[in-house]
Design an enzyme around this catalytic site. Structure first.
Site, PDB file in Angstrom:
ATOM      1  N   THR A  83      39.470  42.584  33.906  1.00 26.81           N
ATOM      2  CA  THR A  83      40.298  41.257  34.323  1.00 26.81           C
ATOM      3  C   THR A  83      41.478  41.035  33.977  1.00 26.81           C
ATOM      4  O   THR A  83      41.916  41.729  33.126  1.00 26.81           O
ATOM      5  CB  THR A  83      39.435  39.904  33.837  1.00 26.81           C
ATOM      6  N   CYS A 197      44.707  39.393  40.100  1.00 27.77           N
ATOM      7  CA  CYS A 197      43.283  38.865  39.752  1.00 27.77           C
ATOM      8  C   CYS A 197      42.446  39.662  40.401  1.00 27.77           C
ATOM      9  O   CYS A 197      42.590  39.849  41.652  1.00 27.77           O
ATOM     10  CB  CYS A 197      43.332  37.180  40.150  1.00 27.77           C
ATOM     11  N   THR A 198      41.392  40.365  39.552  1.00 24.23           N
ATOM     12  CA  THR A 198      40.423  41.168  40.109  1.00 24.23           C
ATOM     13  C   THR A 198      39.398  40.690  41.247  1.00 24.23           C
ATOM     14  O   THR A 198      38.920  41.438  41.753  1.00 24.23           O
ATOM     15  CB  THR A 198      39.679  41.662  39.024  1.00 24.23           C
TER      16      THR A 198
END
Length: 236
Positions: A83, A197-198
């Site tokens: 993350t 943001c993953t």
């Protein structure tokens, strides 16, 4: 092959992508039936999300340190925090273990620099876009100019991440909102956009933008594989 230690569950939707990309990359590099040696410690994202939004970063840091130590004790050769936002405590995590932490911002910045890009836009959670732990690293270490959306647009980006993407919900109107925000950033001079943001990669892909998009999930996962296979010799 080194063993990759993954701190996952933030959210499990993106952790699934990490596992998939890592194993695909190993297969591409080694061929045959090869797959990655990896360990994952997956946290309860509800607990992490609550600590984030209540500003209890010391408690969140303790969770991340304990997760990293468990992976190190289990035989991991590196730590990968799956993350962007929780790289806020990357230094504390790295200092708590004797194995390297592979920083997502370093992996991403290396690709941006290789592409000859100087001015990038950053999308992510409000924490990532507004605090200095991520932007500052890009500016200070890699001399990049970093743009973020307006306050109103940052809220839209943040809310879609937590209220939709982290729950696996994909909405076309949310996608259009992101596309419009990206368009505004390009109009401000952004040469590329970091999907910082993953989960964003679940919503947006390269075909949705007129400038390069840097998918931090894919970049970070492949960076981990390159580390794990650095000294591997194999038959071609």
């Amino acid at each position: 092959m080194k063993t990759i230690g993954l701190i996952g569950g933030m959210s499990w939707e993106s952790s699934l992508l990490y596992y998939q990309i890592i194993n695909q990359r190993v297969k591409e590099k080694l061929g045959g039936h090869h797959s990655a040696k990896s360990l994952m410690y997956s946290v309860d994202f509800h607990e992490i999300k609550t600590l984030q939004h209540e500003g209890k970063w010391e408690e969140a840091t303790r969770v991340m340190i304990e997760s990293a130590q468990k992976l190190a004790s289990a035989g991991s050769d590196c730590i990968v925090i799956c993350t962007n936002t929780m790289h806020k405590m990357a230094k504390e995590v790295e200092d708590a273990v004797s194995i390297p932490l592979l920083h997502i911002a370093d992996a991403t910045a290396n690709e941006i620099v290789k592409a000859g890009i100087k001015k990038v836009a950053l999308l992510g959670t409000a924490f990532t876009m507004e605090q200095d732990f991520y932007k500052g690293r890009l500016v200070d270490k890699y001399e990049l100019e970093v743009l973020v959306p307006s306050a109103e647009s940052r809220k839209i980006v943040h809310d879609i991440i937590y209220e939709e993407l982290c729950l696996g919900t994909i909405k076309e109107d949310s996608k259009q909102s992101y596309i419009e925000i990206i368009r505004d950033l390009v109009n401000e001079g952004a040469e590329a956009v970091i999907l910082g943001c993953t989960e964003i990669t679940l919503l947006i892909s390269q075909q949705d933008a007129t400038v390069p998009l840097f998918d931090t999930t894919k970049i970070h996962a492949e960076y981990a594989v390159d580390f794990a296979l650095k000294d591997v010799e194999h038959d071609l």
